[in-house]
Scaffold this active site. Sequence first.
Site, mmCIF file in Angstrom:
data_model
loop_
_atom_site.group_PDB
_atom_site.id
_atom_site.type_symbol
_atom_site.label_atom_id
_atom_site.label_comp_id
_atom_site.label_asym_id
_atom_site.label_seq_id
_atom_site.Cartn_x
_atom_site.Cartn_y
_atom_site.Cartn_z
ATOM 1 N N ASN A 32 0.871 -1.178 0.000
ATOM 2 C CA ASN A 32 0.000 0.000 0.000
ATOM 3 C C ASN A 32 0.905 1.224 0.000
ATOM 4 O O ASN A 32 1.488 1.574 1.025
ATOM 5 C CB ASN A 32 -0.883 -0.043 1.262
ATOM 6 N N LYS A 71 0.158 4.240 -0.243
ATOM 7 C CA LYS A 71 -0.485 5.425 0.354
ATOM 8 C C LYS A 71 -0.253 6.638 -0.534
ATOM 9 O O LYS A 71 -0.181 6.493 -1.750
ATOM 10 C CB LYS A 71 0.036 5.641 1.783
ATOM 11 N N HIS A 127 -9.621 1.171 4.593
ATOM 12 C CA HIS A 127 -8.372 1.332 5.354
ATOM 13 C C HIS A 127 -8.617 2.254 6.549
ATOM 14 O O HIS A 127 -9.402 3.202 6.461
ATOM 15 C CB HIS A 127 -7.282 1.915 4.447
ATOM 16 N N GLU A 144 -7.003 4.610 7.743
ATOM 17 C CA GLU A 144 -6.769 6.044 7.487
ATOM 18 C C GLU A 144 -7.991 6.669 6.819
ATOM 19 O O GLU A 144 -8.303 7.839 7.044
ATOM 20 C CB GLU A 144 -5.503 6.224 6.636
ATOM 21 N N GLU A 148 -5.664 -5.092 10.386
ATOM 22 C CA GLU A 148 -4.665 -4.056 10.643
ATOM 23 C C GLU A 148 -4.984 -3.349 11.952
ATOM 24 O O GLU A 148 -5.813 -2.428 11.974
ATOM 25 C CB GLU A 148 -4.668 -3.037 9.498
ATOM 26 N N GLY A 160 2.124 2.251 10.842
ATOM 27 C CA GLY A 160 3.047 3.368 10.708
ATOM 28 C C GLY A 160 3.702 3.778 12.023
ATOM 29 O O GLY A 160 4.324 4.829 12.111
ATOM 30 N N SER A 181 3.139 -2.113 10.361
ATOM 31 C CA SER A 181 4.589 -2.134 10.595
ATOM 32 C C SER A 181 5.250 -3.468 10.220
ATOM 33 O O SER A 181 6.178 -3.900 10.896
ATOM 34 C CB SER A 181 4.911 -1.743 12.041
HETATM 35 P P1 PGA Z 1 2.608 0.301 7.703
HETATM 36 O O1 PGA Z 1 1.156 0.465 7.009
HETATM 37 O O2 PGA Z 1 3.184 -0.978 7.134
HETATM 38 O O3 PGA Z 1 3.374 1.509 7.291
HETATM 39 O O4 PGA Z 1 2.379 0.212 9.153
HETATM 40 C C1 PGA Z 1 0.317 -0.626 6.780
HETATM 41 C C2 PGA Z 1 -0.974 -0.139 6.173
HETATM 42 O O5 PGA Z 1 -1.434 0.933 6.558
HETATM 43 O O6 PGA Z 1 -1.571 -0.796 5.289
#
Ligand code: PGA
Length: 259
Positions: A9, A11, A97, A99, A169, A175, A215
């Site tokens: 992803n 982003k 997601h 976010e 997740e 993140g 992460s």
């Molecule tokens: P990250 O993000 O690996 O940077 O923690 C995962 C995601 O949001 O899909």
Amino acid sequence: MRKPIIAGNWKMYKTITQAIELANGLKRAFFEIDASSIDIVLCPVYTSLSEVAEVIADSNIKLGAQDVYWQDEGAFTGEVSPVMLKDAGCGYVIIGHSERRQYFNETNETVNKKVKAAVKHGLVPIVCVGETLEQREAGKTFDVLKDHISGGLAGLTEDEVSKLVIAYEPVWAIGTGKTATSAQAQEAHKYIRDLAAALYTKDVAGGMRIQYGGSVKPENAAEIMQQPDVDGALVGGASLKADSFSEIVNRGLKAKVKK
Ligand code: PGA
């Protein structure tokens, strides 16, 4: 046997030029991987979709988007439809997601509409579910997962559910550098699979691919993906560099094949 699936992803990172460069690097890194052993999916921003599609056209890498709207077309300024994603070369789409839930008012209802629209057009939805730290500390993890799954997948047929991918997740691990322990991941994944068995059938649950996200990096990829109910990973930060993402894929593949 469930086929592992690892998705990057990206982003809101990468210009078109940077996206092409990364896709080319990954194509080189993955050229020996047999596409029948794993699904590798890249999810760039909308503006790079067709360029990345061109780069990976003759490779074992697949394309996904990070969101979708539920109408085919119309006066919906700023939105992109499933028809358009297919047209750009997508086979997958991330939906719900955290976010988007956090910053863009995504709810179970909008997730559900998007999932239905995606499956109708033959896109594989990667439906994201997961609890915040506050919810985990309040002992509400399973309630949140149940709410996200039963709301997000409401009204889908067994056949439709069997085609989609779930990404567990935990919001507190996205993140932040804090990964769920492999035991925490396995516990949540098993809960989701048991829930799918209760809501649908044992067969649907047994075939359901559930990715872990939050992460994931080369150092923890193998341990997490060795868990019996973890079928792959949704990778954010570590998918933005060819070497770290390819290392995650290689370690994930080994972890799943060894079993
Ligand atoms: P990250 O993000 O690996 O940077 O923690 C995962 C995601 O949001 O899909």
